[in-house]
Write a protein that holds these residues in place. Structure first.
Motif, PDB file in Angstrom:
ATOM      1  N   GLN A   1      36.699   5.617  -9.781  1.00 56.01           N
ATOM      2  CA  GLN A   1      38.105   5.949  -9.493  1.00 56.01           C
ATOM      3  C   GLN A   1      38.963   4.682  -9.406  1.00 56.01           C
ATOM      4  OE1 GLN A   1      38.854   8.227  -5.919  1.00 56.01           O
ATOM      5  NE2 GLN A   1      38.322  10.030  -7.157  1.00 56.01           N
ATOM      6  N   LEU A   2      38.380   3.647  -8.822  1.00 63.54           N
ATOM      7  CA  LEU A   2      39.107   2.382  -8.674  1.00 63.54           C
ATOM      8  C   LEU A   2      39.258   1.671 -10.025  1.00 63.54           C
ATOM      9  CD1 LEU A   2      40.247   0.055  -6.867  1.00 63.54           C
ATOM     10  CD2 LEU A   2      37.891  -0.771  -6.652  1.00 63.54           C
ATOM     11  N   CYS A   3      38.170   1.624 -10.797  1.00 66.77           N
ATOM     12  CA  CYS A   3      38.145   0.759 -11.996  1.00 66.77           C
ATOM     13  C   CYS A   3      38.578   1.480 -13.275  1.00 66.77           C
ATOM     14  CB  CYS A   3      36.753   0.170 -12.198  1.00 66.77           C
ATOM     15  SG  CYS A   3      36.181  -0.767 -10.778  1.00 66.77           S
ATOM     16  N   CYS A   4      38.623   2.827 -13.218  1.00 64.70           N
ATOM     17  CA  CYS A   4      39.102   3.642 -14.364  1.00 64.70           C
ATOM     18  C   CYS A   4      38.409   3.361 -15.691  1.00 64.70           C
ATOM     19  CB  CYS A   4      40.608   3.457 -14.555  1.00 64.70           C
ATOM     20  SG  CYS A   4      41.552   3.705 -13.077  1.00 64.70           S
ATOM     21  N   PRO A   5      37.083   3.365 -15.745  1.00 58.07           N
ATOM     22  CA  PRO A   5      36.423   3.148 -17.047  1.00 58.07           C
ATOM     23  C   PRO A   5      36.649   4.339 -17.973  1.00 58.07           C
ATOM     24  CG  PRO A   5      34.827   3.865 -15.429  1.00 58.07           C
ATOM     25  CD  PRO A   5      36.113   3.694 -14.683  1.00 58.07           C
ATOM     26  N   GLU A   6      36.416   4.075 -19.265  1.00 55.36           N
ATOM     27  CA  GLU A   6      36.559   5.167 -20.226  1.00 55.36           C
ATOM     28  C   GLU A   6      35.337   6.085 -20.168  1.00 55.36           C
ATOM     29  OE1 GLU A   6      38.402   4.190 -24.043  1.00 55.36           O
ATOM     30  OE2 GLU A   6      36.499   4.876 -24.908  1.00 55.36           O
ATOM     31  N   ASP A   7      34.191   5.470 -19.822  1.00 58.46           N
ATOM     32  CA  ASP A   7      32.943   6.218 -19.863  1.00 58.46           C
ATOM     33  C   ASP A   7      31.989   5.644 -18.806  1.00 58.46           C
ATOM     34  OD1 ASP A   7      31.083   7.988 -20.744  1.00 58.46           O
ATOM     35  OD2 ASP A   7      30.528   6.858 -22.562  1.00 58.46           O
TER      36      ASP A   7
ATOM     37  N   MET B   1      38.492  -1.687 -15.577  1.00 57.45           N
ATOM     38  CA  MET B   1      37.514  -1.312 -16.620  1.00 57.45           C
ATOM     39  C   MET B   1      38.125  -0.367 -17.647  1.00 57.45           C
ATOM     40  SD  MET B   1      33.976  -0.853 -14.503  1.00 57.45           S
ATOM     41  CE  MET B   1      33.407  -2.093 -13.332  1.00 57.45           C
ATOM     42  N   SER B   2      39.433  -0.185 -17.633  1.00 60.21           N
ATOM     43  CA  SER B   2      39.962   0.825 -18.554  1.00 60.21           C
ATOM     44  C   SER B   2      39.677   0.419 -19.996  1.00 60.21           C
ATOM     45  CB  SER B   2      41.434   1.154 -18.289  1.00 60.21           C
ATOM     46  OG  SER B   2      42.177   0.005 -18.262  1.00 60.21           O
ATOM     47  N   GLY B   3      39.336   1.438 -20.765  1.00 59.01           N
ATOM     48  CA  GLY B   3      38.957   1.206 -22.159  1.00 59.01           C
ATOM     49  C   GLY B   3      37.518   0.750 -22.321  1.00 59.01           C
ATOM     50  N   ARG B   4      36.820   0.516 -21.208  1.00 59.56           N
ATOM     51  CA  ARG B   4      35.426   0.031 -21.287  1.00 59.56           C
ATOM     52  C   ARG B   4      34.451   1.060 -20.696  1.00 59.56           C
ATOM     53  NH1 ARG B   4      35.276  -5.206 -22.750  1.00 59.56           N
ATOM     54  NH2 ARG B   4      37.178  -6.396 -22.408  1.00 59.56           N
ATOM     55  N   THR B   5      33.175   0.849 -21.007  1.00 61.83           N
ATOM     56  CA  THR B   5      32.118   1.672 -20.400  1.00 61.83           C
ATOM     57  C   THR B   5      31.678   1.015 -19.097  1.00 61.83           C
ATOM     58  OG1 THR B   5      31.359   2.442 -22.533  1.00 61.83           O
ATOM     59  CG2 THR B   5      29.768   2.572 -20.738  1.00 61.83           C
ATOM     60  N   MET B   6      31.512   1.832 -18.084  1.00 61.98           N
ATOM     61  CA  MET B   6      30.987   1.334 -16.806  1.00 61.98           C
ATOM     62  C   MET B   6      29.481   1.655 -16.775  1.00 61.98           C
ATOM     63  SD  MET B   6      32.277   2.541 -13.052  1.00 61.98           S
ATOM     64  CE  MET B   6      31.027   3.475 -12.215  1.00 61.98           C
ATOM     65  N   TYR B   7      28.675   0.623 -16.655  1.00 66.95           N
ATOM     66  CA  TYR B   7      27.214   0.805 -16.609  1.00 66.95           C
ATOM     67  C   TYR B   7      26.760   0.800 -15.156  1.00 66.95           C
ATOM     68  CZ  TYR B   7      27.576  -0.461 -21.535  1.00 66.95           C
ATOM     69  OH  TYR B   7      27.922  -0.503 -22.858  1.00 66.95           O
TER      70      TYR B   7
ATOM     71  N   PRO C   1      24.937  -2.368  -2.711  1.00 61.01           N
ATOM     72  CA  PRO C   1      25.914  -2.104  -3.773  1.00 61.01           C
ATOM     73  C   PRO C   1      26.483  -3.405  -4.343  1.00 61.01           C
ATOM     74  CG  PRO C   1      26.822  -1.532  -1.612  1.00 61.01           C
ATOM     75  CD  PRO C   1      25.457  -2.082  -1.362  1.00 61.01           C
ATOM     76  N   CYS C   2      26.492  -3.505  -5.680  1.00 60.25           N
ATOM     77  CA  CYS C   2      26.968  -4.719  -6.355  1.00 60.25           C
ATOM     78  C   CYS C   2      27.955  -4.279  -7.444  1.00 60.25           C
ATOM     79  CB  CYS C   2      25.815  -5.434  -7.058  1.00 60.25           C
ATOM     80  SG  CYS C   2      24.327  -5.650  -6.067  1.00 60.25           S
ATOM     81  N   VAL C   3      29.174  -4.749  -7.363  1.00 58.33           N
ATOM     82  CA  VAL C   3      30.180  -4.344  -8.352  1.00 58.33           C
ATOM     83  C   VAL C   3      30.593  -5.569  -9.161  1.00 58.33           C
ATOM     84  CG1 VAL C   3      32.362  -3.147  -8.723  1.00 58.33           C
ATOM     85  CG2 VAL C   3      31.052  -2.704  -6.633  1.00 58.33           C
ATOM     86  N   HIS C   4      30.539  -5.435 -10.472  1.00 60.32           N
ATOM     87  CA  HIS C   4      30.908  -6.567 -11.336  1.00 60.32           C
ATOM     88  C   HIS C   4      31.848  -6.109 -12.454  1.00 60.32           C
ATOM     89  CE1 HIS C   4      30.191  -8.891 -15.142  1.00 60.32           C
ATOM     90  NE2 HIS C   4      30.649  -9.821 -14.331  1.00 60.32           N
ATOM     91  N   SER C   5      32.883  -6.881 -12.683  1.00 63.82           N
ATOM     92  CA  SER C   5      33.741  -6.629 -13.837  1.00 63.82           C
ATOM     93  C   SER C   5      34.135  -7.959 -14.463  1.00 63.82           C
ATOM     94  CB  SER C   5      35.007  -5.870 -13.422  1.00 63.82           C
ATOM     95  OG  SER C   5      35.894  -5.799 -14.524  1.00 63.82           O
TER      96      SER C   5
END
Ligand code: OXD
Ligand code: MN
Length: 612
Positions: A22-28, A114-120, A172-176
């Motif tokens: 929700q925060l990072c808005c990835p495409e997938d 992360m918009s437009g990107r895939t979140m793994y 939890p580890c968040v990376h962008s």
């Protein structure tokens, strides 16, 4: 989201993934399973988006070269934060920021990143699957380069996810990389935002956030961030040790085996020592790990270590069939190289690999390179990555859940003068002092002035997740938790001592086995091979096996010589370096400095009296 509930039954994980999405808005969203097919698909994706260049399949099967943005080439210590609740708990060697203020900052940075990107989403285990010493983390990243490396560097995917569900906890580890894509926009091969890079740790909450960099320790969050910064703080609370140490198994000609751990600052040859090919017939070294050791006392009171990693992320320059043939075999296939040079045959090259270099290369920036060039072809912090299981000397205990019993701990740095080749501590406390005193001439593993002497206690300066004064106290306390005959012996080594005309005195590499032999024999309890010196116990004359070496008697003498006025300066330098820890510097450390000064004074008096 249905996909998430099919993936795991553990609701807090689902909620966290949803919250980050929700925060990072990835495409997938891609939920990683850790399979070999997934690895191949990710590598192909990286090839398609021009991040990876496939290497010549017949020279280096299933391997890739990657070039980073030239501004994103090393760990960024000045942009790394420890956000403990109280500033004083981060200590003077870490950058601190108020956790609440940092969280607000992170919300701003990560919003829509992360918009437009895939979140793994990558569940991973630091340490063998199911070992009581292991820790489960989950890294969320928008970098497929990170996913590919996590496949090599950690045990990841479905297996650790099942453990996570049983244990009901994870880090939890968040990376962008911090570069959202507009609809239809073709992304860069190496996205990053160096001026906005933040590597953030919340030690009390065991949480990691990393923004803006795709490189190594900044982005592979299981390594320096979790296995050292977060784990060191947890280790203090739970009476264990999370250390920047290699682990090796050493077998003597009679087949007896002992394990050693060793701490050296970054790029001081840890990987070479971890995979050492013995120059001494009958002696063998096997590798448990090359960078990180987690150590705990077992029920028998002895210290056991695991390597939390699953692969190697080594510095390429200087690695060759002469310096480290085992590393060369490890990276002969299924490897990823970053910022090395490309040969005309489609293979990799770096300084030190061959002499002379090839006539033509494409350098780490993608430019043509010739031997006459005044630039290096590979970046000094260029890296290789490969699974540990590919190492021909990987120790059979690499996957042991119990870990290996540590008999000796070595501390070392890069010092052209002052420190002898090897010295044994008088006691655990003196050994802790030796670890706390590590100083090293700087290398390219972090940004800074190369060659400048930096005080790097326990080689943990960039990696200790709390106040370093408390860290020294923790080491001292660990010594009081075991009986002294169960504690490992502690040694200080220096492979880098130079003659007055600036030549290395010691051949190093496979010949370091000779020092390991002496250490081994000390651990066996051989008393006759040590002699007292003000610095600690040194090998007696003839005790260090130098047979067959072309080492002049004067070089051997110089390797162990100490100069009283140089040592006065060293003590002055150390007192000054320790000052920053203020009241949290354990008194024992000061006391060890006083004792050293006293021993040196007595030694000097004695030598002037007898004219030696
Ligand atoms: C590493 C380092 O990458 O210490 O291991 O910098
Ligand atoms: Mn390291």
């Amino acid at each position: 989201m249905e996909k998430l509930s099919r993936w795991t039954v553990y609701q807090p994980l689902i909620q966290w993934v949803e919250q980050i999405a929700q925060l990072c808005c990835p495409e997938d969203i891609h939920l990683c399973n850790g399979s070999p097919e997934e690895y191949q698909t990710i590598c192909q994706l990286l090839v398609d988006q021009k991040t990876f260049i496939p290497l010549n399949q017949s020279l280096r099967p299933n391997s890739f070269l990657c070039r980073s943005n030239p501004k994103d080439v090393a760990r960024v210590e000045d942009q790394t934060f420890i956000c403990s609740k109280r500033e004083e708990d981060a200590g003077p060697t870490n950058h601190w920021m108020d956790p609440e203020a940092m969280r607000k900052n992170l919300q701003r940075l990560f919003k829509g990143c992360m918009s437009g990107r895939t979140m793994y989403v990558i569940p991973f285990s630091m340490g063998p699957i199911g070992s009581p010493l292991s820790i489960i983390g989950v890294e969320i990243t928008d970098s497929p380069y990170v996913v590919a490396h996590m496949h090599l560097m950690t045990r990841m995917g479905d297996e650790p996810l099942r453990i996570l569900e049983q244990e009901q906890q994870f880090v939890p580890c968040v990376h962008s990389v911090g570069v959202p894509l507009k609809p239809g926009e073709q992304g860069k091969a190496w996205p990053c935002v160096p001026h906005k890079t933040h590597i953030v740790h919340f030690p009390e909450d065991r949480e990691i956030w990393s923004f803006g960099s795709g490189y190594g320790g900044n982005a592979l969050l299981g390594k320096k961030c979790l296995a050292l910064r977060i784990a060191s703080e947890q280790a203090r609370r739970e009476n264990w040790l999370a250390e920047h140490m290699l682990i090796i198994g050493v077998t003597n000609p009679q087949g007896k085996k002992k394990f050693f751990a060793a701490a050296f600052p970054s790029a001081c040859g840890k990987t070479n020592l971890a995979m050492l090919q013995s120059s001494l017939p009958g002696w063998k070294v096997e590798c448990v790990g090359d960078d990180i050791a987690w150590m705990r006392f077992g029920e028998d009171g002895k210290l056991y270590a695991i390597n939390p990693e699953y692969g190697f992320f080594g510095v390429a320059p200087g690695t060759s069939n002469q310096s480290n043939p085992n590393a060369m075999q490890t990276i002969s296939k299924n490897a990823i190289f970053t910022n090395v040079a490309l040969t005309d045959e489609g293979d990799v090259w770096w300084e030190g690999l061959t002499d002379p270099p090839p006539d033509h290369l494409v350098d780490w920036r993608g430019e043509n390179w010739h031997p006459s060039s005044d630039q290096v072809a590979a970046h000094p912090n260029s890296r290789f990555a490969a699974r540990a299981e590919q190492c021909p000397v990987i120790d059979p205990n690499f996957n042991s859940k119990k870990g290996v019993e540590i008999s000796a701990i070595l501390f070392g740095g890069r010092r052209e003068s002052v420190l002898p080749l090897v010295v044994e501590s008088f006691s655990w406390e003196h050994g802790v002092f030796l670890g706390a005193s590590i100083s090293s001439e700087m290398t390219a593993a972090a940004r800074g002035n190369i060659g400048q002497l930096r005080h790097d206690p326990f080689a943990m300066l960039p990696f200790c997740g709390y106040h370093m004064g408390d860290y020294f106290a923790h080491w001292l306390k660990m010594g009081s938790l075991a009986s002294s005959n169960n504690l490992p012996k502690i040694f200080q080594v220096n492979w880098f001592r130079q003659s007055s005309d600036h030549h290395y005195l010691w051949p190093g590499f496979g010949e370091n086995m000779r020092v390991l032999q002496w250490v081994f024999e000390r651990c066996e309890g051989k008393e006759e091979i040590v002699q007292y010196s003000p610095l600690g116990y040194l090998p007696t004359e003839g005790a260090l096996n130098v047979g067959g070496l072309s080492l002049s008697p004067s070089a051997l003498h110089d390797l162990f010589s100490f100069d009283y006025s140089e040592w006065q300066q060293e003590i002055f330098y150390l007192r000054h370096s320790f000052k920053i820890f203020g009241k949290r510097l354990p008194r024992q450390i000061d006391r060890e400095l006083d004792l050293l000064q006293q021993r040196l004074r007595e030694g000097e008096e004695r030598s002037s009296k007898y004219g030696t």
